[in-house]
Design a protein around this motif. Sequence first.
Motif, PDB file in Angstrom:
ATOM      1  N   MET A  51      53.457 -39.464 -10.846  1.00 52.74           N
ATOM      2  CA  MET A  51      53.640 -38.899 -12.189  1.00 52.74           C
ATOM      3  C   MET A  51      54.952 -38.141 -12.276  1.00 52.74           C
ATOM      4  O   MET A  51      55.650 -38.215 -13.286  1.00 52.74           O
ATOM      5  N   GLU A  56      53.166 -43.852 -15.000  1.00 51.26           N
ATOM      6  CA  GLU A  56      51.870 -43.560 -15.618  1.00 51.26           C
ATOM      7  C   GLU A  56      50.755 -44.021 -14.685  1.00 51.26           C
ATOM      8  O   GLU A  56      50.813 -45.131 -14.148  1.00 51.26           O
ATOM      9  N   SER A  58      47.955 -44.995 -15.484  1.00 45.58           N
ATOM     10  CA  SER A  58      47.276 -46.162 -16.046  1.00 45.58           C
ATOM     11  C   SER A  58      47.995 -47.449 -15.663  1.00 45.58           C
ATOM     12  O   SER A  58      47.463 -48.539 -15.862  1.00 45.58           O
TER      13      SER A  58
END
Length: 101
Positions: A51, A56, A58
């Motif tokens: 991060m 990300e 995701s």
Amino acid sequence: MGKVTGASEDWLSDGLDVTGADCGLWVPGIDYVAGWRDARESADRLNRALMGAGLELSDVRAVASTNEEGRGVVRVTGWPGAVDRLAGLLEGLTHGDGGAA
């Protein structure tokens, strides 16, 4: 630092298949939890670094697991584009010579 968390309870599997072919039955008497805890600490640290590098979770993330002997394992899973970006970041640290900076 605290644990890495996502926006919902299913943040670890939001579109990425984080289970592997080795996900099977647990063997009685093996302490899988201790190995998983060790792996979770390392995975959380790597996820914070991902991060911090602008990735990300995701798209790419570290996932804690254990092997059949209960030893902690950290796997990196992600979409190809995000993994390519991570590889580019790591290659930049090696100055293109294949070795550590």
